[in-house]
Design a protein around this motif. Structure first.
Motif, PDB file in Angstrom:
ATOM      1  N   MET A  22       0.861  -1.180   0.000  1.00  0.00           N
ATOM      2  CA  MET A  22       0.000   0.000   0.000  1.00  0.00           C
ATOM      3  C   MET A  22       0.897   1.228   0.000  1.00  0.00           C
ATOM      4  N   ARG A  23       0.473   2.243  -0.762  1.00  0.00           N
ATOM      5  CA  ARG A  23       1.184   3.519  -0.745  1.00  0.00           C
ATOM      6  C   ARG A  23       1.238   4.026   0.681  1.00  0.00           C
ATOM      7  N   SER A  24       1.880   5.137   0.872  1.00  0.00           N
ATOM      8  CA  SER A  24       1.921   5.704   2.214  1.00  0.00           C
ATOM      9  C   SER A  24       0.516   6.149   2.608  1.00  0.00           C
ATOM     10  N   ILE A  25       0.303   6.212   3.892  1.00  0.00           N
ATOM     11  CA  ILE A  25      -1.009   6.609   4.406  1.00  0.00           C
ATOM     12  C   ILE A  25      -1.349   8.016   3.929  1.00  0.00           C
ATOM     13  N   ASP A  26      -0.366   8.913   3.954  1.00  0.00           N
ATOM     14  CA  ASP A  26      -0.616  10.292   3.512  1.00  0.00           C
ATOM     15  C   ASP A  26      -1.026  10.334   2.046  1.00  0.00           C
ATOM     16  N   ALA A  27      -0.350   9.573   1.205  1.00  0.00           N
ATOM     17  CA  ALA A  27      -0.666   9.570  -0.228  1.00  0.00           C
ATOM     18  C   ALA A  27      -2.063   8.993  -0.456  1.00  0.00           C
ATOM     19  N   THR A  28      -2.396   7.929   0.250  1.00  0.00           N
ATOM     20  CA  THR A  28      -3.729   7.323   0.109  1.00  0.00           C
ATOM     21  C   THR A  28      -4.796   8.276   0.634  1.00  0.00           C
ATOM     22  N   ALA A  29      -4.521   8.954   1.743  1.00  0.00           N
ATOM     23  CA  ALA A  29      -5.483   9.913   2.297  1.00  0.00           C
ATOM     24  C   ALA A  29      -5.716  11.056   1.309  1.00  0.00           C
ATOM     25  N   ARG A  30      -4.620  11.550   0.654  1.00  0.00           N
ATOM     26  CA  ARG A  30      -4.797  12.616  -0.344  1.00  0.00           C
ATOM     27  C   ARG A  30      -5.635  12.120  -1.516  1.00  0.00           C
ATOM     28  N   ARG A  31      -5.390  10.894  -1.943  1.00  0.00           N
ATOM     29  CA  ARG A  31      -6.165  10.309  -3.061  1.00  0.00           C
ATOM     30  C   ARG A  31      -7.648  10.199  -2.690  1.00  0.00           C
ATOM     31  N   ILE A  32      -7.916   9.707  -1.485  1.00  0.00           N
ATOM     32  CA  ILE A  32      -9.308   9.585  -1.012  1.00  0.00           C
ATOM     33  C   ILE A  32      -9.954  10.959  -0.950  1.00  0.00           C
ATOM     34  N   ARG A  33      -9.235  11.901  -0.379  1.00  0.00           N
ATOM     35  CA  ARG A  33      -9.759  13.267  -0.253  1.00  0.00           C
ATOM     36  C   ARG A  33     -10.158  13.828  -1.620  1.00  0.00           C
ATOM     37  N   ALA A  34      -9.284  13.663  -2.595  1.00  0.00           N
ATOM     38  CA  ALA A  34      -9.564  14.163  -3.949  1.00  0.00           C
ATOM     39  C   ALA A  34     -10.760  13.432  -4.560  1.00  0.00           C
ATOM     40  N   LEU A  35     -10.830  12.112  -4.375  1.00  0.00           N
ATOM     41  CA  LEU A  35     -11.936  11.331  -4.933  1.00  0.00           C
ATOM     42  C   LEU A  35     -13.289  11.775  -4.369  1.00  0.00           C
ATOM     43  N   VAL A  36     -13.370  11.915  -3.057  1.00  0.00           N
ATOM     44  CA  VAL A  36     -14.669  12.231  -2.457  1.00  0.00           C
ATOM     45  C   VAL A  36     -15.049  13.686  -2.670  1.00  0.00           C
ATOM     46  N   MET A  37     -14.043  14.563  -2.782  1.00  0.00           N
ATOM     47  CA  MET A  37     -14.374  15.968  -3.071  1.00  0.00           C
ATOM     48  C   MET A  37     -14.948  16.104  -4.481  1.00  0.00           C
ATOM     49  N   ARG A  38     -14.496  15.250  -5.417  1.00  0.00           N
ATOM     50  CA  ARG A  38     -15.076  15.251  -6.766  1.00  0.00           C
ATOM     51  C   ARG A  38     -16.531  14.787  -6.748  1.00  0.00           C
ATOM     52  N   ARG A  39     -16.905  14.112  -5.713  1.00  0.00           N
ATOM     53  CA  ARG A  39     -18.297  13.657  -5.586  1.00  0.00           C
ATOM     54  C   ARG A  39     -19.161  14.657  -4.817  1.00  0.00           C
ATOM     55  N   GLY A  40     -18.590  15.831  -4.527  1.00  0.00           N
ATOM     56  CA  GLY A  40     -19.391  16.898  -3.947  1.00  0.00           C
ATOM     57  C   GLY A  40     -19.210  17.151  -2.464  1.00  0.00           C
ATOM     58  N   LEU A  41     -18.265  16.490  -1.832  1.00  0.00           N
ATOM     59  CA  LEU A  41     -18.067  16.707  -0.401  1.00  0.00           C
ATOM     60  C   LEU A  41     -17.170  17.915  -0.161  1.00  0.00           C
ATOM     61  N   SER A  42     -17.374  18.558   0.968  1.00  0.00           N
ATOM     62  CA  SER A  42     -16.518  19.674   1.364  1.00  0.00           C
ATOM     63  C   SER A  42     -15.170  19.119   1.825  1.00  0.00           C
ATOM     64  N   ALA A  43     -14.192  20.004   1.976  1.00  0.00           N
ATOM     65  CA  ALA A  43     -12.872  19.581   2.431  1.00  0.00           C
ATOM     66  C   ALA A  43     -12.962  18.960   3.820  1.00  0.00           C
ATOM     67  N   ASN A  44     -13.780  19.551   4.693  1.00  0.00           N
ATOM     68  CA  ASN A  44     -13.939  18.994   6.050  1.00  0.00           C
ATOM     69  C   ASN A  44     -14.551  17.605   6.006  1.00  0.00           C
ATOM     70  N   ASP A  45     -15.617  17.444   5.196  1.00  0.00           N
ATOM     71  CA  ASP A  45     -16.243  16.126   5.078  1.00  0.00           C
ATOM     72  C   ASP A  45     -15.271  15.117   4.466  1.00  0.00           C
ATOM     73  N   ALA A  46     -14.464  15.553   3.503  1.00  0.00           N
ATOM     74  CA  ALA A  46     -13.493  14.662   2.868  1.00  0.00           C
ATOM     75  C   ALA A  46     -12.468  14.172   3.883  1.00  0.00           C
ATOM     76  N   GLN A 102     -10.481   9.729   7.362  1.00  0.00           N
ATOM     77  CA  GLN A 102     -10.151   9.239   8.707  1.00  0.00           C
ATOM     78  C   GLN A 102     -11.024   8.034   9.066  1.00  0.00           C
ATOM     79  N   GLU A 103     -12.336   8.134   8.794  1.00  0.00           N
ATOM     80  CA  GLU A 103     -13.245   7.031   9.113  1.00  0.00           C
ATOM     81  C   GLU A 103     -12.897   5.783   8.298  1.00  0.00           C
ATOM     82  N   ALA A 104     -12.495   5.944   7.053  1.00  0.00           N
ATOM     83  CA  ALA A 104     -12.131   4.799   6.211  1.00  0.00           C
ATOM     84  C   ALA A 104     -10.910   4.078   6.780  1.00  0.00           C
ATOM     85  N   PHE A 105      -9.899   4.835   7.217  1.00  0.00           N
ATOM     86  CA  PHE A 105      -8.724   4.207   7.809  1.00  0.00           C
ATOM     87  C   PHE A 105      -9.055   3.511   9.129  1.00  0.00           C
TER      88      PHE A 105
END
Length: 158
Positions: A1-25, A30-33
């Motif tokens: 698995m990539r680093s946790i930070d890299a995966t978290a950034r990827r997740i953040r970008a993915l969910v923000m594209r689906r309409g979530l705010s930065a805070n929700d992302a 965090q909840e996924a991990f």
């Protein structure tokens, strides 16, 4: 698995594209991990990065659905329909004045005519019921009713 930070950034970008705010992302990542760590305690996760991404996307979908259901979109006051069905103060005053005029007109009628008008118009009795109640014939009730309505109409035009 990539680093946790890299995966978290990827997740953040993915969910923000689906309409979530930065805070929700951030919350979703965090909840996924956390769910990954909980799942690892009970079983072997073959593709942890895929697991975390799938959980994050599911959580994001839940949030988007929840927000769609409870979305509040501000509307300028000028565009709102703020009609109050209650009568205006002027309407209330006008109605009270009309009621006072009707009471005064009824009080000015002779007692037997006023009784027939009140029983017929306000209490909704039939001519036969009024005749029986007043111990008079139906013709007398009709005559008093006609006379009372004529007198009231004359008082209204004065």
């Amino acid at each position: 698995m990539r680093s946790i930070d890299a995966t978290a950034r990827r997740i953040r970008a993915l969910v923000m594209r689906r309409g979530l705010s930065a805070n929700d992302a951030d919350e979703v990542a965090q909840e996924a991990f956390l769910r990954l760590e909980e799942a690892r305690r009970s079983e072997e996760i073959a593709a942890p990065e895929g697991f975390v991404v799938r959980v994050a996307l599911n959580l994001a979908a839940d949030i988007v659905r929840r927000h769609a259901r409870w979305r509040f979109e501000p509307v300028p006051v000028e565009e709102m329909d703020l009609h109050d069905p209650a009568p205006t103060p002027d309407d209330v005053i006008g109605a009270r004045k009309r009621l006072d005029r009707v009471r005064a007109a009824l009080d000015a009628l002779p007692e037997e005519i006023r009784t027939v008008i009140v029983l017929k118009r306000l209490e909704g009795l039939t001519i036969e019921q009024i005749a029986k109640r007043e111990n008079v014939g139906t013709a007398t009730v009709e005559r008093r009713l006609r006379r009372g309505l004529t007198l009231l109409a004359e008082m209204d035009t004065e």
